[in-house]
Structures are given as C-alpha cells and as structure tokens.
Design a protein around this motif. Structure first.
Motif, PDB file in Angstrom:
ATOM      1  N   MET A 165       0.822  -1.204   0.000  1.00  0.00           N
ATOM      2  CA  MET A 165       0.000   0.000   0.000  1.00  0.00           C
ATOM      3  C   MET A 165       0.864   1.265   0.000  1.00  0.00           C
ATOM      4  O   MET A 165       0.482   2.290  -0.583  1.00  0.00           O
ATOM      5  CB  MET A 165      -0.945  -0.003   1.204  1.00  0.00           C
ATOM      6  N   ALA A 169       0.777   4.001  -3.077  1.00  0.00           N
ATOM      7  CA  ALA A 169       0.564   5.440  -2.908  1.00  0.00           C
ATOM      8  C   ALA A 169       1.681   6.250  -3.560  1.00  0.00           C
ATOM      9  O   ALA A 169       1.429   7.267  -4.218  1.00  0.00           O
ATOM     10  CB  ALA A 169       0.465   5.780  -1.424  1.00  0.00           C
ATOM     11  N   ASN A 208      -8.614   1.675  -6.740  1.00  0.00           N
ATOM     12  CA  ASN A 208      -7.559   2.262  -5.920  1.00  0.00           C
ATOM     13  C   ASN A 208      -8.135   3.132  -4.815  1.00  0.00           C
ATOM     14  O   ASN A 208      -7.706   3.054  -3.659  1.00  0.00           O
ATOM     15  CB  ASN A 208      -6.639   3.109  -6.804  1.00  0.00           C
ATOM     16  N   THR A 212      -7.725   2.314  -0.887  1.00  0.00           N
ATOM     17  CA  THR A 212      -6.964   3.300  -0.120  1.00  0.00           C
ATOM     18  C   THR A 212      -7.802   3.901   0.997  1.00  0.00           C
ATOM     19  O   THR A 212      -7.320   4.097   2.121  1.00  0.00           O
ATOM     20  CB  THR A 212      -6.452   4.418  -1.051  1.00  0.00           C
ATOM     21  N   TYR A 215      -8.052   1.414   3.718  1.00  0.00           N
ATOM     22  CA  TYR A 215      -6.755   1.303   4.400  1.00  0.00           C
ATOM     23  C   TYR A 215      -6.528   2.478   5.355  1.00  0.00           C
ATOM     24  O   TYR A 215      -6.010   2.296   6.467  1.00  0.00           O
ATOM     25  CB  TYR A 215      -5.646   1.224   3.355  1.00  0.00           C
ATOM     26  N   GLN A 238      -1.279   8.192   2.243  1.00  0.00           N
ATOM     27  CA  GLN A 238      -2.442   7.579   1.593  1.00  0.00           C
ATOM     28  C   GLN A 238      -3.505   8.622   1.256  1.00  0.00           C
ATOM     29  O   GLN A 238      -4.187   8.519   0.235  1.00  0.00           O
ATOM     30  CB  GLN A 238      -3.039   6.496   2.508  1.00  0.00           C
TER      31      GLN A 238
END
Length: 456
Positions: A165, A169, A208, A212, A215, A238
């Motif tokens: 991740m 990013a 995405n 994201t 996350y 992020q």
C-alpha cells in the motif's frame, strides 16, 4: 483408549474425519511453511498485480474477449492450490474441509451459495461466471484457511499489506506528477487516454480509491502494532494518494468518517482526564501545519483534478437516477428470475448506462434476478458478521466505510477482488492481541481436529 476416541468423535464430528495431520507443539504456529508462504504470496499477488500488468504478459483479465481461464485473477488460482495442498498435507482432505467449515460456517455457506449460483449462471448462459469466483468464492476460501490462526502468517501478511500500500501510494503520486500511467487500466487492450487519474498497482482508479480509503480507516482505528508517528505518516501519504485517484465518494467518506472517529476519540480522552502531553503537542503542531500544506498544494494545482471531478462527474449522478427507470420495462416475474439479457443491454445503451449500473444490488437484480440476489445477500451478511467477530472493536469504522462505498459503484455485482482485499485488511490489521499462555499441545484424542488451533 478406544472408548476415549469414540467419545471424542461423538463430541466433535469433524474430529472423526481427521487423518494424520500434524499439530504444532507451539500455540499460534500451526501450518507448514509451504502453506504459510503460499498464503502470503496470495496476498502479495492480490494487492500488487492489476489487470494492466497482466495485459503486458498476454493475460487479458479485465477484457471481455480472450480465454475464459484468464478472467480469474492469479491470486485466486494460487489460493486454490494452497487450499488443496493444505487439505492433502493435513492428512485427510475431506477432514480438513469439514474442520475449517466447522470453524467458519458463514464463510463455508457463502462459498457454497456462490458455487451454486456459478452453476446457475453457466446453465442460464448469463454473464458473471468469473465474478462469482473472484468476488465471492476467493474471500470465503481465504477466511476458512485463516481459521488456523497461524501467528507468523498474520504477521507476514501485515508487513506485505503495509509495504504494497505504501508503494501503491508513492506510484500514484508519481503518476499524478508526471501525467504518465505506468500500468494503465485496459479493456481488451484499449487505454482510455482521456482519463489520466492514477492507476498505480490496483488498476482502476476507483478500485484504488476504495482500497486506499479502507486502508486509511484501518490505520486510524486498527494497526495497533504500528507506532503513532508511523501511522500518521502513512495516513498522510495515503490521503495524498486519494487525491491522485480522484475518487469523490472515497475522499468524502474518508474525511467524514475519519474526522468523526478522531473527534469521538478526542472527546473520550478528555472525559477520562488522562491526556498524553507528547501526543497532544504533536496533534497541535499537525493541526497548525495542515492548513499551510493544503494551501501550498492548492496553489500548485494539486487539487485541480479532484475539483474537476466534483464539477463534472461525466454523467455519474444522472446514471444513478436512470438506473431506476429500467425497472419500468419489466414485469414482476422477470425481476424475480432475471430479465432477458439482450433486452437489458439494449435498455442500458438507450438510457446512457454503457459505463455501468452504479449500484450492486440493482445490477444483480437486473442480471441475476431478485431470488438469487436475496440468497447471495444473506450469505454476504452472515459472512461480514463472521469476519467482524474475528476483529477487535475498532472494526466498526472499517465496516461502516466498506458498506457505504460498496453502494457507490457496481462493486460486488461485477468481477472484482475488492472483497478479498477488504477481508485481508480487516483480519490482519484488526487482529486482537493474543496472550500466549504456556500449555501443552493437544493430542488428537483431546477433542480438537489436529492441525487446527483451539476453538475460541
């Protein structure tokens, strides 16, 4: 001894199916290294390999044409192989499947429902065959395999998720700055040149944005093994990537839910009367710096692309209105069993919905029928409840964000790996802390299937 074994099988039917599977002598270390490596590799492939990458090696995953075998993600193939390997090394494949299904019944139910619907889709010659496998079977299979609670597996998965991740990013910001897409989203090889939103490692910009956003919420209320400065740094990175992806719903949801969560946590801290001075000082410094950073970024045009998405949505809002008009063209019987596919496609083109029906429930009702949609919805609800039960209390924030984002696009009504990614983030980053107490490993006659941890 024979009497004891008989009593054990009577108390636990799954134990009677178990063959010669080996149980580890240490709590939390229950699987062989091949299974552990396979699960970690599955997560790495899941988060790092997009349809754009697969196209470069001749694997047409996102397209409508090509070999049907290429419509299933490589991570799903690997997961099935790992499951088969673990079932065989366990001693008795049927015993393994019974044991993991006994520990994760809702996951097993969703897998069975999805496979039944897969057969129905094939028999009725309707679209969505690969969607049933990647969208529903894969996450259910993964949750069942993770029922063995192997601590090393979860620790390595956590490292993989954070690393990928972070790279995702950084790649998104590089693409945003250079206006060059490294792995652009392709449909049968065609690149949409007018859409310069970052695609990074997840493929489509909206995928995405969804991953994201989830996350970021997980970093806020989960990821307790990370230090606070590291979590704040990852959240900032992020959040900047979210702007590059251009997902309006994901951006608004992250700000609203994240802000509400921080406000609740702040008020809770003030009510207890115990405030960390270092944390409070750091928070004040960040609060003072954030407006400055936003102003500088806006001056250099960092938010221009995102603001343009809010001003002009390319007909997305109108599509959410037009999709309800489709129901006027069908009788109740058609909606229950599923209308004619050719008629649906014609109506979509007439209504300007070529880009998709941006709600999973409505799309599934139109393509599969209300009966199968309801059946799958029940399985999904039970599955989500089972996943949430395996996480600590902060999972409510992630679960709320996930359920809201699902209804902003076709999501689960089409082929996607989003639910598998959500399951990984939830189970890995919200894993409750364990206190390992010294105890002997239970033997086969102790009433627990060998190779599986003690029931929690």
């Amino acid at each position: 001894m024979a009497a004891t074994g008989t009593a054990t099988r009577a108390a636990n039917p799954a134990a009677g199916w178990v063959g010669s599977g080996q149980v580890s002598g240490r709590t939390g270390d229950t699987v062989d290294w091949i299974t552990r490596f396979g699960l970690v590799a599955t997560v790495a492939l899941l988060f790092a390999i997009s349809g754009g990458m697969l196209w470069l090696v001749g694997y047409n995953y996102d397209g409508l044409t090509g070999n049907p075998a290429t419509k299933i993600h490589p991570s799903t193939y690997l997961l099935v192989l790992v499951f088969a390997w673990r079932a065989c090394t366990f001693g008795n494949p049927i015993g393994y499947m019974v044991a993991v299904a006994d520990r994760r019944p809702a996951s097993a139910l969703m897998a069975v429902i999805s496979i039944v619907l897969l057969v129905v889709v094939v028999a009725r010659q309707r679209p969505g065959m690969a969607g049933m496998i990647d969208t529903f079977v894969a996450p259910a299979l993964l949750v069942m395999m993770l029922a063995e609670d192997d601590e090393k597996t979860f620790a390595r998965m956590q490292t993989v998720v954070h690393a990928i991740m972070t790279v995702n990013a950084l790649l998104a910001l590089f693409e945003f700055a250079t206006k060059t897409l490294i792995f652009p989203y392709r449909l049968d090889g065609e690149v949409f040149m007018s859409d310069l939103r970052s695609t990074a490692l997840q493929g489509h910009p909206l995928s995405n944005a969804t991953v994201t956003s989830i996350y970021v919420l997980a970093l806020l209320s989960g990821s307790r093994s990370l230090s606070m400065p590291l979590r704040l740094g990852l959240i900032g990175l992020q959040f900047a990537a979210l702007v590059a992806f251009g997902g309006r719903s994901a951006m608004v949801l992250t700000i609203v839910l994240g802000g509400c969560y921080l406000l609740i946590q702040g008020l809770r801290g003030l009510r207890t009367g115990r405030v960390n001075l270092l944390g409070a000082a750091l928070g004040l410094i960040l609060a003072a710096l954030v407006p400055v950073v936003i102003a500088v970024a806006a001056a250099y045009g960092f938010f221009d692309a995102l603001l343009e998405r809010f001003v002009s949505d390319s007909g997305s809002a109108n599509a959410r209105v037009e999709m309800f008009e489709l129901f006027k063209h069908f009788e109740l019987r058609d909606l229950i069993v599923g209308p004619d596919i050719d008629l649906i496609e014609s109506l979509r083109r007439i209504s300007g919905l070529e880009q998709g029906i941006e709600n999973p429930i409505i799309r599934m009702v139109l393509y599969q029928g209300a009966f199968f949609t309801l059946l799958l919805f029940v399985g999904f609800a039970l599955f989500m409840h089972e996943v949430a039960r395996r996480c600590h209390a902060g999972i409510w924030l992630l679960m709320l964000g996930w359920l809201i984002l699902l209804n902003t696009s076709e999501s689960l009504a089409s082929k996607t790996t989003l639910m598998t990614k959500f399951v990984v983030i939830a189970l890995v980053l919200y894993r409750p802390a364990r206190v390992v107490v010294g105890q002997r490993a239970r033997e086969p006659g102790d009433g627990q299937p060998k190779g599986l941890p003690l029931r929690r």
